[in-house]
Design a protein around this motif. Sequence first.
Motif, PDB file in Angstrom:
ATOM      1  N   SER A   1       1.535  14.990 -46.960  1.00  0.00           N
ATOM      2  CA  SER A   1       2.375  14.752 -48.135  1.00  0.00           C
ATOM      3  C   SER A   1       2.455  13.261 -48.427  1.00  0.00           C
ATOM      4  CB  SER A   1       3.779  15.327 -47.901  1.00  0.00           C
ATOM      5  OG  SER A   1       3.744  16.717 -47.710  1.00  0.00           O
ATOM      6  N   MET A   2       2.543  12.473 -47.378  1.00  0.00           N
ATOM      7  CA  MET A   2       2.598  11.014 -47.536  1.00  0.00           C
ATOM      8  C   MET A   2       1.289  10.485 -48.112  1.00  0.00           C
ATOM      9  SD  MET A   2       4.832   8.625 -47.033  1.00  0.00           S
ATOM     10  CE  MET A   2       4.910   6.823 -46.980  1.00  0.00           C
ATOM     11  N   LEU A   3       0.174  11.060 -47.689  1.00  0.00           N
ATOM     12  CA  LEU A   3      -1.122  10.658 -48.239  1.00  0.00           C
ATOM     13  C   LEU A   3      -1.124  10.849 -49.755  1.00  0.00           C
ATOM     14  CD1 LEU A   3      -4.616  11.578 -46.807  1.00  0.00           C
ATOM     15  CD2 LEU A   3      -4.176  11.742 -49.235  1.00  0.00           C
ATOM     16  N   HIS A   4      -0.455  11.907 -50.224  1.00  0.00           N
ATOM     17  CA  HIS A   4      -0.416  12.177 -51.655  1.00  0.00           C
ATOM     18  C   HIS A   4       0.414  11.155 -52.430  1.00  0.00           C
ATOM     19  CE1 HIS A   4      -2.401  16.003 -50.966  1.00  0.00           C
ATOM     20  NE2 HIS A   4      -2.400  16.225 -52.264  1.00  0.00           N
ATOM     21  N   THR A   5       1.226  10.369 -51.736  1.00  0.00           N
ATOM     22  CA  THR A   5       1.991   9.331 -52.431  1.00  0.00           C
ATOM     23  C   THR A   5       1.252   7.995 -52.472  1.00  0.00           C
ATOM     24  OG1 THR A   5       3.173   8.435 -50.486  1.00  0.00           O
ATOM     25  CG2 THR A   5       4.085  10.415 -51.528  1.00  0.00           C
ATOM     26  N   HIS A   6       0.133   7.906 -51.752  1.00  0.00           N
ATOM     27  CA  HIS A   6      -0.633   6.659 -51.717  1.00  0.00           C
ATOM     28  C   HIS A   6      -1.217   6.393 -53.104  1.00  0.00           C
ATOM     29  CE1 HIS A   6      -3.887   3.857 -50.684  1.00  0.00           C
ATOM     30  NE2 HIS A   6      -3.199   3.595 -49.575  1.00  0.00           N
ATOM     31  N   ALA A   7      -1.058   5.168 -53.577  1.00  0.00           N
ATOM     32  CA  ALA A   7      -1.504   4.846 -54.941  1.00  0.00           C
ATOM     33  C   ALA A   7      -3.000   5.088 -55.125  1.00  0.00           C
ATOM     34  CB  ALA A   7      -1.163   3.396 -55.270  1.00  0.00           C
ATOM     35  N   GLY A   8      -3.768   4.860 -54.070  1.00  0.00           N
ATOM     36  CA  GLY A   8      -5.201   5.085 -54.181  1.00  0.00           C
ATOM     37  C   GLY A   8      -5.539   6.524 -54.482  1.00  0.00           C
ATOM     38  N   PHE A   9      -4.679   7.443 -54.012  1.00  0.00           N
ATOM     39  CA  PHE A   9      -4.934   8.856 -54.308  1.00  0.00           C
ATOM     40  C   PHE A   9      -4.187   9.322 -55.548  1.00  0.00           C
ATOM     41  CE2 PHE A   9      -3.828  13.335 -54.091  1.00  0.00           C
ATOM     42  CZ  PHE A   9      -5.089  13.893 -54.013  1.00  0.00           C
ATOM     43  N   THR A  10      -2.863   9.176 -55.535  1.00  0.00           N
ATOM     44  CA  THR A  10      -2.077   9.798 -56.590  1.00  0.00           C
ATOM     45  C   THR A  10      -2.255   9.138 -57.949  1.00  0.00           C
ATOM     46  OG1 THR A  10       0.128  10.704 -57.070  1.00  0.00           O
ATOM     47  CG2 THR A  10       0.027   8.434 -56.318  1.00  0.00           C
ATOM     48  N   VAL A  11      -2.619   7.852 -57.975  1.00  0.00           N
ATOM     49  CA  VAL A  11      -2.825   7.165 -59.251  1.00  0.00           C
ATOM     50  C   VAL A  11      -4.311   7.128 -59.599  1.00  0.00           C
ATOM     51  CG1 VAL A  11      -2.598   5.002 -60.508  1.00  0.00           C
ATOM     52  CG2 VAL A  11      -0.742   5.774 -59.007  1.00  0.00           C
TER      53      VAL A  11
END
Length: 413
Positions: free
Chosen positions: A381-391
């Motif tokens: 879930s934290m990985l999904h908040t990483h700007a490289g992924f979620t943005v």
Amino acid sequence: MSVLAASKQGFPQPPEPGLTPAAAVSRAEAIAATLVDRQQETEDRTYYAVDTHEAFAEAGLYRLLVPRRYGGYAFGVDTFLRVSIALSRGCPSTGWMYTLGAVHALAVTTMFPERAQQEVFAGGDFICPATVMPGGTAERVDDGWIVNGTWGYCSGAPYATHFVGHAMAARDGGEPAPMMFIAPRERWRRLDDWGQQLGLRGSGSHSITMENAHIPDHYTLAGHMSEFSVAGGTPGLRLHGNPEYGGGPLSFMNMESAVLAVGIARGALDAYEELMRTRNTLFPPVVPRTHDPDYQYWYGEASGLIATAEAATHNAVQQWQQACARGPETFTREFEMHIATICRQVVQLCWRAVEQHLLPTAGSSAVRRGQRLERVWRDMSMLHTHAGFTVFLAAKAQRELAKARFDVEEVPR
């Protein structure tokens, strides 16, 4: 270039000249097995232990991407990323911290001039967190820049030898624009501000702050790491002759997210397999989960999703290496986004395996606080908040691929 060839050219030998890529991966897998039972300890500390750090150094893992010229192994991105998957499988936080600390040897070798490389790689082991958000300012002085600021999410900071960041700098009297820089350890300090996040609490992703730090000119590059073009060749390719030091930094950064997701998901599948072997079904007929058709399906479905994600990751790495071999001009904007969209799907496949199949069917006792599956869910879930992924991967990469393919500068409105 082989270690033997490097030694004939007068380059310093790495600590173990006979070490092979396969042996490095095997060592990582052996270390990973010891990390599973230390995950809570790592979260409580907010970074992996000193003895783990020492084990990584002894195994040569901090030199995998360091050029042979400076006593590194230069084993290639495929070996490095296999090591990352192995460590993340054992402990997501440890794998994340290791990967995002050691990986930037590739970017520094690719982009920075020889003088800077000679100095920053002098110690052999290289651990260098990097952030892409400009977190400070740089003021011009006669012999370089004075940098001030604070940068968050610097994964790998606790044992770092260097830090790569971006600051807003006015060059040649122009408007302030991003400037990339590398700062040795003595020029910055780590803040004690990590560990309260949802997941990856042991990833050592502390903030770094700099106060009137002097950064010499040859430690700086105009522009942003993600916009660095390799089309005309790179300092690393010219200096070392290794095609992987001429590859696109942006596409490689996206592969980091993919391999970490695969490693974390592999750990979730390991935990689920243990539950399959040790627990029974809840409703009659009560049988071992391994004998129940539903659990067989859930396990098989998740296993297939993760295996597909891993296969796609290895193929993306292969495509990246083949592009390096063809030459820097291969790294067009379209190719960079092509790799990015593969990485997006890899993360999605891993998340679907964990979120839709493993977590819901494991049982509530398996997702209590501190349980392995509970931690993996938080970490992913934290990985999904990483700007490289979620943005970037989740929103921008697809549009940028289409724009590059159809030669569209901006979408008409």
